[in-house]
Write a protein that holds these residues in place. Structure first.
Motif, PDB file in Angstrom:
ATOM      1  N   HIS A  51      41.324  17.053  28.813  1.00 32.11           N
ATOM      2  CA  HIS A  51      42.119  17.812  27.848  1.00 32.11           C
ATOM      3  C   HIS A  51      43.393  17.060  27.481  1.00 32.11           C
ATOM      4  CE1 HIS A  51      40.154  21.729  29.536  1.00 32.11           C
ATOM      5  NE2 HIS A  51      39.356  21.068  28.734  1.00 32.11           N
ATOM      6  N   ASP A  52      44.065  16.521  28.490  1.00 27.26           N
ATOM      7  CA  ASP A  52      45.322  15.810  28.238  1.00 27.26           C
ATOM      8  C   ASP A  52      45.094  14.607  27.325  1.00 27.26           C
ATOM      9  OD1 ASP A  52      46.773  17.562  29.739  1.00 27.26           O
ATOM     10  OD2 ASP A  52      46.833  16.314  31.537  1.00 27.26           O
ATOM     11  N   LEU A  53      44.020  13.870  27.572  1.00 29.13           N
ATOM     12  CA  LEU A  53      43.739  12.695  26.750  1.00 29.13           C
ATOM     13  C   LEU A  53      43.441  13.090  25.310  1.00 29.13           C
ATOM     14  CD1 LEU A  53      43.244   9.684  26.351  1.00 29.13           C
ATOM     15  CD2 LEU A  53      40.886  10.033  27.150  1.00 29.13           C
ATOM     16  N   LEU A  54      42.626  14.110  25.110  1.00 27.99           N
ATOM     17  CA  LEU A  54      42.284  14.521  23.748  1.00 27.99           C
ATOM     18  C   LEU A  54      43.511  15.035  22.999  1.00 27.99           C
ATOM     19  CD1 LEU A  54      38.819  16.284  24.158  1.00 27.99           C
ATOM     20  CD2 LEU A  54      39.316  13.941  23.461  1.00 27.99           C
ATOM     21  N   ASN A  55      44.373  15.757  23.692  1.00 29.86           N
ATOM     22  CA  ASN A  55      45.602  16.215  23.051  1.00 29.86           C
ATOM     23  C   ASN A  55      46.509  15.043  22.700  1.00 29.86           C
ATOM     24  OD1 ASN A  55      46.065  19.195  22.673  1.00 29.86           O
ATOM     25  ND2 ASN A  55      45.281  19.211  24.761  1.00 29.86           N
ATOM     26  N   TYR A  56      46.573  14.061  23.577  1.00 31.21           N
ATOM     27  CA  TYR A  56      47.376  12.862  23.293  1.00 31.21           C
ATOM     28  C   TYR A  56      46.838  12.150  22.050  1.00 31.21           C
ATOM     29  CZ  TYR A  56      49.614   8.333  23.900  1.00 31.21           C
ATOM     30  OH  TYR A  56      50.341   7.188  23.701  1.00 31.21           O
ATOM     31  N   ILE A  57      45.523  12.022  21.963  1.00 32.60           N
ATOM     32  CA  ILE A  57      44.908  11.378  20.800  1.00 32.60           C
ATOM     33  C   ILE A  57      45.218  12.169  19.532  1.00 32.60           C
ATOM     34  CG2 ILE A  57      42.693  10.833  19.707  1.00 32.60           C
ATOM     35  CD1 ILE A  57      41.642  10.307  22.595  1.00 32.60           C
ATOM     36  N   ILE A 117      35.678  18.705  29.838  1.00 40.12           N
ATOM     37  CA  ILE A 117      36.156  19.363  28.623  1.00 40.12           C
ATOM     38  C   ILE A 117      35.614  20.784  28.562  1.00 40.12           C
ATOM     39  CG2 ILE A 117      36.179  19.297  26.107  1.00 40.12           C
ATOM     40  CD1 ILE A 117      37.762  17.083  27.453  1.00 40.12           C
ATOM     41  N   GLU A 118      36.502  21.751  28.392  1.00 38.17           N
ATOM     42  CA  GLU A 118      36.111  23.142  28.261  1.00 38.17           C
ATOM     43  C   GLU A 118      36.461  23.642  26.866  1.00 38.17           C
ATOM     44  OE1 GLU A 118      37.968  25.272  31.433  1.00 38.17           O
ATOM     45  OE2 GLU A 118      36.596  24.478  32.956  1.00 38.17           O
ATOM     46  N   ASN A 119      35.986  24.834  26.560  1.00 33.31           N
ATOM     47  CA  ASN A 119      36.199  25.396  25.229  1.00 33.31           C
ATOM     48  C   ASN A 119      37.660  25.366  24.801  1.00 33.31           C
ATOM     49  OD1 ASN A 119      33.522  25.959  24.829  1.00 33.31           O
ATOM     50  ND2 ASN A 119      33.724  28.183  24.957  1.00 33.31           N
ATOM     51  N   GLU A 120      38.531  25.870  25.676  1.00 38.84           N
ATOM     52  CA  GLU A 120      39.932  26.017  25.312  1.00 38.84           C
ATOM     53  C   GLU A 120      40.559  24.679  24.930  1.00 38.84           C
ATOM     54  OE1 GLU A 120      44.023  28.079  27.031  1.00 38.84           O
ATOM     55  OE2 GLU A 120      42.254  27.863  28.310  1.00 38.84           O
ATOM     56  N   GLY A 121      40.252  23.637  25.725  1.00 40.46           N
ATOM     57  CA  GLY A 121      40.815  22.327  25.437  1.00 40.46           C
ATOM     58  C   GLY A 121      40.310  21.749  24.137  1.00 40.46           C
ATOM     59  N   LEU A 122      39.003  21.877  23.892  1.00 41.10           N
ATOM     60  CA  LEU A 122      38.437  21.329  22.669  1.00 41.10           C
ATOM     61  C   LEU A 122      38.953  22.069  21.444  1.00 41.10           C
ATOM     62  CD1 LEU A 122      36.546  19.312  21.337  1.00 41.10           C
ATOM     63  CD2 LEU A 122      34.672  20.946  21.666  1.00 41.10           C
ATOM     64  N   ILE A 123      39.066  23.382  21.537  1.00 38.02           N
ATOM     65  CA  ILE A 123      39.553  24.170  20.410  1.00 38.02           C
ATOM     66  C   ILE A 123      40.995  23.832  20.092  1.00 38.02           C
ATOM     67  CG2 ILE A 123      40.149  26.528  19.722  1.00 38.02           C
ATOM     68  CD1 ILE A 123      37.573  27.403  21.198  1.00 38.02           C
ATOM     69  N   GLU A 124      41.803  23.619  21.117  1.00 36.42           N
ATOM     70  CA  GLU A 124      43.200  23.222  20.897  1.00 36.42           C
ATOM     71  C   GLU A 124      43.276  21.908  20.134  1.00 36.42           C
ATOM     72  OE1 GLU A 124      47.245  22.296  23.547  1.00 36.42           O
ATOM     73  OE2 GLU A 124      45.381  22.905  24.526  1.00 36.42           O
ATOM     74  N   VAL A 125      42.397  20.969  20.462  1.00 38.57           N
ATOM     75  CA  VAL A 125      42.377  19.682  19.778  1.00 38.57           C
ATOM     76  C   VAL A 125      41.883  19.840  18.339  1.00 38.57           C
ATOM     77  CG1 VAL A 125      41.246  17.413  19.723  1.00 38.57           C
ATOM     78  CG2 VAL A 125      42.133  18.328  21.869  1.00 38.57           C
ATOM     79  N   ILE A 126      40.816  20.603  18.161  1.00 38.80           N
ATOM     80  CA  ILE A 126      40.251  20.821  16.833  1.00 38.80           C
ATOM     81  C   ILE A 126      41.304  21.346  15.862  1.00 38.80           C
ATOM     82  CG2 ILE A 126      38.687  22.343  15.552  1.00 38.80           C
ATOM     83  CD1 ILE A 126      36.669  22.007  17.817  1.00 38.80           C
ATOM     84  N   ALA A 127      42.146  22.252  16.352  1.00 39.35           N
ATOM     85  CA  ALA A 127      43.172  22.846  15.492  1.00 39.35           C
ATOM     86  C   ALA A 127      44.184  21.818  14.994  1.00 39.35           C
ATOM     87  CB  ALA A 127      43.893  23.960  16.243  1.00 39.35           C
ATOM     88  N   LYS A 128      44.296  20.684  15.685  1.00 41.71           N
ATOM     89  CA  LYS A 128      45.261  19.655  15.313  1.00 41.71           C
ATOM     90  C   LYS A 128      44.673  18.591  14.385  1.00 41.71           C
ATOM     91  CE  LYS A 128      47.747  19.990  19.741  1.00 41.71           C
ATOM     92  NZ  LYS A 128      48.181  19.252  20.950  1.00 41.71           N
TER      93      LYS A 128
END
Length: 281
Positions: A95-101, A119-130
């Motif tokens: 999650h941290d890496l995907l958010n950093y990217i 990777i779980e739903n919450e982490g992926l969805i947070e990234v998708i929104a960005k």
């Protein structure tokens, strides 16, 4: 080549062309080989254009732990200086890496993840929104488990509240956040027809849709007609997987226990240096 014929001098190529060629290599090929050829190539390997595409498939054999591979990926993102357009990661994404990217790469158009079991739903969805500019999203054999995420469900899809599970959370986030999507692969995902309808409603530019191994999707009747009216290339849940790049039989054997072992792998190299030092020392 005929005897006496001169070989081309690769060092005389324009830097932009050399960068374009190196851009087709994987991250580890660039760091472990290309940048060590000469000073000119080392300089080009540090240019942002070389890092507009980051390919980190099948890098476990390089001998680093998942922590080291994540550090290398972050270094590569830094070298792109905000110009990252495409990235593909196998196994080690967090999650941290995907958010950093996502936070560092506003121009990102293509995100591909495979066998990233952390990777779980919450982490992926947070990234998708960005990543509203994303055009290509491929998520293959990621666990995508976690609690239902009712706060992010679009107001236009109130029926999601009655489903009682999180099978469609990612599909709804894609539908809400990625109107420019042209290619989507959700191999082995748990979405249902409800989530698929949301994607078809909100992603008008979608041309390629791969739903192989998505056993909760039933493409018959009206759904079948709608898909074929909208999608140029449709891979159905039961379609053959011969061309699947990861090898389904191999992937099926990869449990979270296997991933834990992969993550904890000890560092090694012929010189005793760790992987990060070899690449960026």
């Amino acid at each position: 080549m005929n005897q006496g014929q001169e070989y081309p001098n690769w060092l005389e190529l324009p830097p932009e062309l050399t960068s374009s060629i190196l851009n087709r290599l994987g991250v580890m090929e660039i760091l472990e080989s290309a940048q060590k050829v000469c000073r000119s190539w080392r300089r080009i390997c540090k240019e942002p254009l070389t890092w507009s595409k980051i390919d980190m498939r099948n890098v476990g054999h390089m001998g680093g732990s998942s922590h080291e591979l994540e550090k290398i990926c972050r270094h590569a993102v830094v070298r792109s200086q905000g110009g990252l357009v495409e990235i593909e990661i196998w196994h080690f994404a967090t999650h941290d890496l995907l958010n950093y990217i996502a936070d560092s790469s506003s121009k990102l158009r293509s995100l591909k993840l495979a066998m990233c079991y952390l990777i779980e739903n919450e982490g992926l969805i947070e990234v998708i929104a960005k990543l509203p500019l994303l055009e290509v999203l491929e998520v293959s054999y990621c666990s995508l488990s976690g609690e239902p995420l009712e706060p992010i469900v679009p107001s236009s899809c109130p029926n999601q509240m009655t489903l009682g599970n999180n099978c469609d959370d990612v599909a709804l986030a894609i539908a809400e956040s990625m109107p420019g999507l042209t290619r989507l692969q959700l191999f082995g995902n748990r979405l249902t027809n409800f989530g698929l309808n949301a994607i078809l409603d909100r992603c008008p530019n979608l041309e390629y849709l791969d739903l192989r191994q998505c056993i909760n999707v039933d493409i018959v009747g009206d759904m079948e007609r709608r898909c074929y009216e909208r999608i140029k290339v449709l891979r159905r849940p039961n379609d053959p997987v011969d061309d699947y790049p990861y090898g389904v039989s191999d992937v099926d054997e990869m449990s979270e226990e296997y991933y834990d072992n992969y993550s904890a792998a000890s560092d090694y190299s012929d010189t005793g240096e760790d992987l990060v030092s070899r690449c960026f020392g």
